[in-house]
Scaffold this motif. Sequence first.
Motif, mmCIF file in Angstrom:
data_model
loop_
_atom_site.group_PDB
_atom_site.id
_atom_site.type_symbol
_atom_site.label_atom_id
_atom_site.label_comp_id
_atom_site.label_asym_id
_atom_site.label_seq_id
_atom_site.Cartn_x
_atom_site.Cartn_y
_atom_site.Cartn_z
ATOM 1 N N UNK A 128 0.973 -2.183 -8.823
ATOM 2 C CA UNK A 128 1.187 -3.381 -8.061
ATOM 3 C C UNK A 128 -0.413 -4.069 -7.502
ATOM 4 N N UNK A 129 -1.258 -3.463 -8.123
ATOM 5 C CA UNK A 129 -2.750 -3.776 -7.819
ATOM 6 C C UNK A 129 -2.880 -5.337 -7.951
ATOM 7 N N UNK A 130 -2.037 -5.901 -8.933
ATOM 8 C CA UNK A 130 -2.372 -7.343 -8.985
ATOM 9 C C UNK A 130 -1.928 -8.037 -7.888
ATOM 10 N N UNK A 131 -1.027 -7.757 -6.994
ATOM 11 C CA UNK A 131 -0.662 -8.282 -5.801
ATOM 12 C C UNK A 131 -1.820 -8.560 -5.077
ATOM 13 N N UNK A 132 -2.736 -7.769 -5.016
ATOM 14 C CA UNK A 132 -4.010 -8.082 -4.204
ATOM 15 C C UNK A 132 -4.446 -9.492 -4.140
ATOM 16 N N UNK A 140 11.297 4.692 -10.692
ATOM 17 C CA UNK A 140 11.236 4.984 -9.497
ATOM 18 C C UNK A 140 10.482 3.861 -8.505
ATOM 19 N N UNK A 141 10.111 2.682 -9.363
ATOM 20 C CA UNK A 141 9.885 1.545 -8.482
ATOM 21 C C UNK A 141 11.349 1.015 -7.989
ATOM 22 N N UNK A 142 12.014 0.837 -8.526
ATOM 23 C CA UNK A 142 13.384 0.298 -8.065
ATOM 24 C C UNK A 142 14.051 0.975 -7.028
ATOM 25 N N UNK A 146 1.001 -1.281 0.072
ATOM 26 C CA UNK A 146 -0.069 -0.067 -0.050
ATOM 27 C C UNK A 146 0.695 1.317 0.024
ATOM 28 N N UNK A 147 1.837 1.363 0.996
ATOM 29 C CA UNK A 147 2.716 2.466 0.949
ATOM 30 C C UNK A 147 3.634 2.604 -0.218
ATOM 31 N N UNK A 148 4.104 1.499 -0.531
ATOM 32 C CA UNK A 148 4.908 1.579 -1.802
ATOM 33 C C UNK A 148 4.272 2.000 -3.121
ATOM 34 N N UNK A 149 3.091 1.763 -3.344
ATOM 35 C CA UNK A 149 2.340 2.297 -4.431
ATOM 36 C C UNK A 149 2.058 3.657 -4.306
ATOM 37 N N UNK A 150 1.668 4.203 -3.451
ATOM 38 C CA UNK A 150 1.559 5.805 -2.992
ATOM 39 C C UNK A 150 3.162 6.552 -3.197
ATOM 40 N N UNK A 151 3.947 6.062 -2.788
ATOM 41 C CA UNK A 151 5.237 6.697 -3.034
ATOM 42 C C UNK A 151 5.688 6.444 -4.386
ATOM 43 N N UNK A 152 5.440 5.475 -5.157
ATOM 44 C CA UNK A 152 5.828 5.180 -6.473
ATOM 45 C C UNK A 152 5.106 6.379 -7.247
ATOM 46 N N UNK A 173 1.208 13.917 -16.375
ATOM 47 C CA UNK A 173 1.825 13.612 -14.896
ATOM 48 C C UNK A 173 0.698 13.075 -14.045
ATOM 49 N N UNK A 174 -0.686 13.212 -14.545
ATOM 50 C CA UNK A 174 -1.808 12.785 -13.934
ATOM 51 C C UNK A 174 -1.966 11.369 -14.116
ATOM 52 N N UNK A 175 -1.609 11.093 -15.526
ATOM 53 C CA UNK A 175 -1.820 9.882 -16.138
ATOM 54 C C UNK A 175 -0.444 8.649 -15.307
ATOM 55 N N UNK A 176 0.478 9.345 -15.344
ATOM 56 C CA UNK A 176 1.708 8.536 -14.651
ATOM 57 C C UNK A 176 1.415 8.391 -13.110
ATOM 58 N N UNK A 177 0.785 9.210 -12.724
ATOM 59 C CA UNK A 177 0.432 9.147 -11.147
ATOM 60 C C UNK A 177 -0.436 7.667 -11.026
ATOM 61 N N UNK A 178 -1.449 7.495 -11.859
ATOM 62 C CA UNK A 178 -2.398 6.275 -11.954
ATOM 63 C C UNK A 178 -1.705 5.079 -12.067
#
Length: 344
Positions: free
Chosen positions: A164-168, A245-247, A129-135, A153-158
């Motif tokens: 990582x939503x698939x990790x759910x 940024x994920x890495x 959860x936290x990682x996704x917000x930071x990324x 910028x708005x698109x890349x924020x999405x």
Amino acid sequence: MNVINTDKLRVGMTLGENIYRHDQLVITEGVPLTSRHIDMIKRLNIPEVKIIEIQKRRNISFSNNTKYDEKYKTAVNSFKEICHSVTIGNMVLFNEVQDCLNPLIEELESNPEMALKLWQMHTSDFYTYEHSVKVSMLAILLSKWLGKPKVYQEEIGRVGLLHDIGKCNIPNDILNKPDVLTHEEFNVMKTHSTLGYVLLSSTKSLSRDVVKGVLHHHERYDGTGYPSRLSGENIPEYARIVSVVDIFDAMTSNRVYREKMNPFKVMDIMKNGSQGSIDPYMGKVFLERLKTSYLGEKVLLSSGDVGIVHEIRTSTPDRPIIRIEDSLVDLDKELHIEIKSMIL
């Protein structure tokens, strides 16, 4: 705001205006100056520049900005609710995603420096959860540095929020395993990008570029990634930005199987394209702008001394020059000393 003669500029001073060369932005307002910045200003024959007082800059931090801290925590909680909804079979709703992102986007507009201090931010929530917000926040910032328009910028924020939503839908015993995954477990983990793509494909109002960014965020520039082993610029641009940024955030965050690395070490690992895995240009832009954010930060050295980061070299970002009271310690020369941790 002070106007200072170029000859009196010093490393760590915060620039109070944009600097242009041939109508192209080369140094952005709000950046702490490095020796490279100062040399460039002098080569451009600029006689004087505006400088923000250091004390004013140092007051801009997560620890002193409760409004931003609350917005960050609210975003993490909102994304947790989205994940829980997905886990029980509900669709991702575009409005829920935007409600999560909008407060952060608004704050980044007025205080872009905040996203550079994410190492200070921590909640008790599950890493994903936290990682996704930071990324998401870092991806917005990187796209801004790359000169992308606000819609981009708005698109890349999405993409960053949902990458990582698939990790759910990955079993918790694999997600939270406090050890190296087996080959079979890793293959299950790798399905999360495809699972995310499937989950989001039916979400109305999400563009195909966003969905493809989620699908391909684990592709690697050298072609060694997954799920399609794309390489170079065949990887969608959104995915290449999020990959960088994920890495970075993954390596600077605590995980169930290892302690986080300090950002200086991570920048050193990433400076050569992270062994060919990231877009070299995007990586260079990210690291050049990122390293300035750590100027003036407090660190604990292995010698037991506490100092302030004075200068960071591009060639050896893990060996900065540290100011300890009135003395400068060059870690590139004092090889027996290293940075042990950052201090809030």
